[in-house]
Scaffold this motif. Structure first.
Motif, PDB file in Angstrom:
ATOM      1  N   LEU A  48       0.816  -1.208   0.000  1.00 38.97           N
ATOM      2  CA  LEU A  48       0.000   0.000   0.000  1.00 38.97           C
ATOM      3  C   LEU A  48       0.855   1.267   0.000  1.00 38.97           C
ATOM      4  CD1 LEU A  48      -2.727  -0.936   2.639  1.00 38.97           C
ATOM      5  CD2 LEU A  48      -3.010  -0.833   0.162  1.00 38.97           C
ATOM      6  N   LEU A  49       2.003   1.198   0.682  1.00 40.56           N
ATOM      7  CA  LEU A  49       2.813   2.406   0.859  1.00 40.56           C
ATOM      8  C   LEU A  49       3.687   2.728  -0.345  1.00 40.56           C
ATOM      9  CD1 LEU A  49       3.994   2.018   4.569  1.00 40.56           C
ATOM     10  CD2 LEU A  49       2.094   3.356   3.676  1.00 40.56           C
ATOM     11  N   LEU A  50       4.172   1.715  -1.039  1.00 41.08           N
ATOM     12  CA  LEU A  50       5.102   1.936  -2.147  1.00 41.08           C
ATOM     13  C   LEU A  50       4.344   2.008  -3.463  1.00 41.08           C
ATOM     14  CD1 LEU A  50       8.100  -0.385  -1.214  1.00 41.08           C
ATOM     15  CD2 LEU A  50       7.576   1.934  -0.445  1.00 41.08           C
ATOM     16  N   THR A  51       4.554   3.098  -4.196  1.00 33.53           N
ATOM     17  CA  THR A  51       3.858   3.316  -5.462  1.00 33.53           C
ATOM     18  C   THR A  51       4.863   3.655  -6.553  1.00 33.53           C
ATOM     19  OG1 THR A  51       3.558   5.703  -5.108  1.00 33.53           O
ATOM     20  CG2 THR A  51       1.875   4.226  -4.195  1.00 33.53           C
ATOM     21  N   SER A  92       0.858  -5.266 -11.262  1.00 36.96           N
ATOM     22  CA  SER A  92      -0.457  -5.596 -10.710  1.00 36.96           C
ATOM     23  C   SER A  92      -0.907  -4.640  -9.612  1.00 36.96           C
ATOM     24  CB  SER A  92      -0.454  -7.041 -10.189  1.00 36.96           C
ATOM     25  OG  SER A  92       0.459  -7.175  -9.132  1.00 36.96           O
ATOM     26  N   GLY A  93      -0.130  -3.602  -9.344  1.00 37.71           N
ATOM     27  CA  GLY A  93      -0.575  -2.576  -8.398  1.00 37.71           C
ATOM     28  C   GLY A  93       0.227  -2.562  -7.130  1.00 37.71           C
ATOM     29  N   GLY A  94       0.904  -1.432  -6.851  1.00 39.78           N
ATOM     30  CA  GLY A  94       1.699  -1.318  -5.643  1.00 39.78           C
ATOM     31  C   GLY A  94       2.932  -2.194  -5.711  1.00 39.78           C
ATOM     32  N   PHE A  95       3.578  -2.362  -4.583  1.00 43.86           N
ATOM     33  CA  PHE A  95       4.800  -3.166  -4.506  1.00 43.86           C
ATOM     34  C   PHE A  95       4.407  -4.593  -4.149  1.00 43.86           C
ATOM     35  CE2 PHE A  95       8.797  -4.603  -2.527  1.00 43.86           C
ATOM     36  CZ  PHE A  95       9.665  -4.296  -3.568  1.00 43.86           C
ATOM     37  N   THR A  96       4.043  -5.362  -5.176  1.00 45.17           N
ATOM     38  CA  THR A  96       3.497  -6.702  -4.997  1.00 45.17           C
ATOM     39  C   THR A  96       4.385  -7.663  -4.215  1.00 45.17           C
ATOM     40  OG1 THR A  96       2.416  -6.365  -7.120  1.00 45.17           O
ATOM     41  CG2 THR A  96       2.365  -8.582  -6.231  1.00 45.17           C
ATOM     42  N   PRO A  97       5.729  -7.597  -4.336  1.00 47.88           N
ATOM     43  CA  PRO A  97       6.553  -8.591  -3.644  1.00 47.88           C
ATOM     44  C   PRO A  97       6.257  -8.728  -2.158  1.00 47.88           C
ATOM     45  CG  PRO A  97       7.906  -7.382  -5.190  1.00 47.88           C
ATOM     46  CD  PRO A  97       6.554  -6.727  -5.202  1.00 47.88           C
ATOM     47  N   SER A  98       5.966  -7.640  -1.475  1.00 43.27           N
ATOM     48  CA  SER A  98       5.731  -7.757  -0.037  1.00 43.27           C
ATOM     49  C   SER A  98       4.509  -8.627   0.257  1.00 43.27           C
ATOM     50  CB  SER A  98       5.554  -6.371   0.588  1.00 43.27           C
ATOM     51  OG  SER A  98       4.461  -5.681   0.020  1.00 43.27           O
ATOM     52  N   THR A 106      11.476 -17.671   0.324  1.00 43.06           N
ATOM     53  CA  THR A 106      10.466 -17.010  -0.509  1.00 43.06           C
ATOM     54  C   THR A 106      11.163 -16.117  -1.514  1.00 43.06           C
ATOM     55  OG1 THR A 106      10.228 -15.153   1.045  1.00 43.06           O
ATOM     56  CG2 THR A 106       8.764 -17.030   1.350  1.00 43.06           C
ATOM     57  N   ASN A 107      10.716 -16.160  -2.751  1.00 47.43           N
ATOM     58  CA  ASN A 107      11.309 -15.374  -3.828  1.00 47.43           C
ATOM     59  C   ASN A 107      10.192 -14.670  -4.575  1.00 47.43           C
ATOM     60  OD1 ASN A 107      12.802 -14.317  -5.961  1.00 47.43           O
ATOM     61  ND2 ASN A 107      12.819 -16.263  -7.080  1.00 47.43           N
ATOM     62  N   ALA A 108      10.213 -13.345  -4.584  1.00 50.54           N
ATOM     63  CA  ALA A 108       9.149 -12.577  -5.238  1.00 50.54           C
ATOM     64  C   ALA A 108       9.763 -11.527  -6.156  1.00 50.54           C
ATOM     65  CB  ALA A 108       8.256 -11.899  -4.202  1.00 50.54           C
TER      66      ALA A 108
END
Length: 468
Positions: free
Chosen positions: A152-155, A361-367, A390-392
């Motif tokens: 949510l925070l990273l755009t 896909s919106g925002g910083f998905t890896p987290s 975990t690898n994202a």
């Protein structure tokens, strides 16, 4: 009331204890902007986010007598300043001091009397930098309506988005009697579930009076236990021991282009190479510990992988795979080939989500993917694997937090019971970031492990040059 916890959410919530908190973390590091950045800037940026994901203003209430799963309720006393905090390093703070602070913050379970998340602004970092560390409970993240806080925070836009209209007012918090009544209504509206619950209660009574007759559920459970016993991994002495409440945290940063060059040289995937680096690092670390390594010694990694189409929603894109790391193999290329062959045998490469698709896909998905990966891992018997990795994949262009460009971002995955380390890997803006969350007692030398990861990559790079 805002809904009952799902089965898996309730399990994450119930299984948490002081040695295995079930939250996932992220660490973002930024250069302090010319105009400054302080607690008020961060608070203003976060105040807008709960309107997008209302669950960040809800807390969990247990139902008396445990007759139903807990429920999400509005926190009428929601105080964002309790969740957004500031901490500072002795200036000029080093990266090692930052990692020690993150380890201490990560060791503490979230407050169950409030919404299950926290954010820390960490000031005093050398080089005129600052850091933001987030903690989000796994019960809160489902990847669909509810994503990880860092997402949510990273755009991708340096401009702060227009805040949505937010007229939130805390609703009435149900009493114990209302919680019980709601549970009874739910049970009466779902006869099959009520029958299952009654059957379970009868089983408990039968056990308590020493009943000798086995029912079908007992037979199934015994059969399942036999299957689990046959597939259970052999614990690795240095990796699989009871863990403490305290943590250590260490990081490694590598060049993504190096992995791309090696991918072209060896004809494998970047993920194969990442696991090979982990395998090489673990091999050297185990040897440094005096761990006996025979020809058949292996470390089984549980690796959640994103699959399927993006349209399904992130929450349905994660599957867990067990990958065998042949740590007994001394040749880096042979080790990598074995890992690639094993991964290809069980993962349908055509169904994996491309990094490019995930990153858009919106925002910083890896987290969020790291959180979903941890959820998946905790749904699997810990007897079937030695460690979690975990690898994202992330975006290869800059992201911003409240208008400030993020330079580095490290995942902080949770520890699994009886496993001394979990490793999170995120690729972002041309780099690969490793975050190692380790037990303070069981892996006191986690910094050495990061050095061994670098050595493993160098060994692969040297082998690629020799093949030319």
């Amino acid at each position: 009331m805002k809904g009952r916890l799902g089965q898996s959410d309730a399990e994450f919530y119930a299984l948490e204890d002081s040695t295995t908190p079930t939250h996932v973390g992220s660490l973002a590091i930024m250069q302090r902007p010319a105009g400054g950045f302080d607690y008020e800037h961060l608070l203003a940026a976060i105040e807008e986010r709960p309107a997008e994901v209302p669950r960040y203003r809800q807390k969990v209430r247990s139902v008396p007598l445990g007759i139903a799963r807990p429920v999400w309720v509005e926190d009428r006393d929601f105080d964002i300043t309790y969740h957004v905090r500031v901490s500072a390093l002795p200036q000029p703070g080093s990266d090692d001091q930052l990692h020690d602070l993150v380890a201490r913050l990560n060791s503490r379970p979230l407050d169950r009397e409030r919404p299950l998340w926290e954010v820390y602004l960490i000031e005093g970092l050398g080089g005129d930098r600052l850091a933001v560390f987030t903690k989000t409970h796994l019960a809160l993240v489902d990847g669909r309506a509810n994503v990880d806080l860092m997402q949510l925070l990273l755009t991708s836009d340096p401009r702060r988005p227009e805040p949505p209209e937010d007229l939130w007012m805390g609703q009435h918090e149900p009493s114990d009697g209302e919680l019980v009544m709601g549970a009874v209504i739910d049970l009466l509206s779902r006869p099959a579930r009520t029958a299952s619950m009654i059957q379970a209660m009868v089983g408990e009574v039968a056990d308590s009076i020493g009943g000798l007759q086995e029912n079908a559920a007992d037979v199934i459970e015994r059969a399942s236990s036999l299957v689990r016993a046959r597939t259970a991994v052999t614990p690795v002495r240095s990796l699989n021991v009871p863990i403490s409440r305290s943590r250590r945290f260490a990081v490694a940063t590598m060049d993504l282009d190096e992995f791309r060059r090696l991918r072209a040289a060896f004809g494998c995937t970047v993920n194969d190479l990442l696991l090979s680096v982990v395998a090489g690092g673990l091999r050297t670390w185990l040897i440094s510990r005096g761990e006996p390594i025979s020809a058949g010694t292996e470390v089984r990694v549980l690796e959640p992988i994103a699959v399927d189409d993006v349209g399904l929603g992130v929450g349905e894109q994660v599957r867990a795979y067990i990958v065998r790391l042949p740590v007994a193999e001394g040749n880096a290329v042979v080790r990598m080939r074995q890992i690639a062959h094993g991964a290809a045998a069980q993962v349908d490469r055509n169904r994996q989500v491309a990094a490019r698709a995930l990153a858009t896909s919106g925002g910083f998905t890896p987290s969020t993917l790291h959180a979903l990966g941890a959820r998946t891992a905790m749904s699997v018997s810990p007897r079937s694997f030695n460690i979690l990795v975990t690898n994202a994949p992330g975006p290869q262009t800059p992201v911003f937090l409240a208008g400030v460009e993020v330079e580095q971002v490290y995942p902080v995955p949770p520890l699994i019971a009886n496993q001394v380390v979990s490793i999170g890997i995120t690729s972002y803006n041309g780099k690969v970031y490793f975050g190692l969350n380790a037990d303070r007692d069981g892996m006191w030398d986690v910094i050495s492990m990061t050095e061994f990861l670098y050595e493993a990559l160098d060994e692969l790079a040297s082998s690629a040059k020799g093949d030319r």
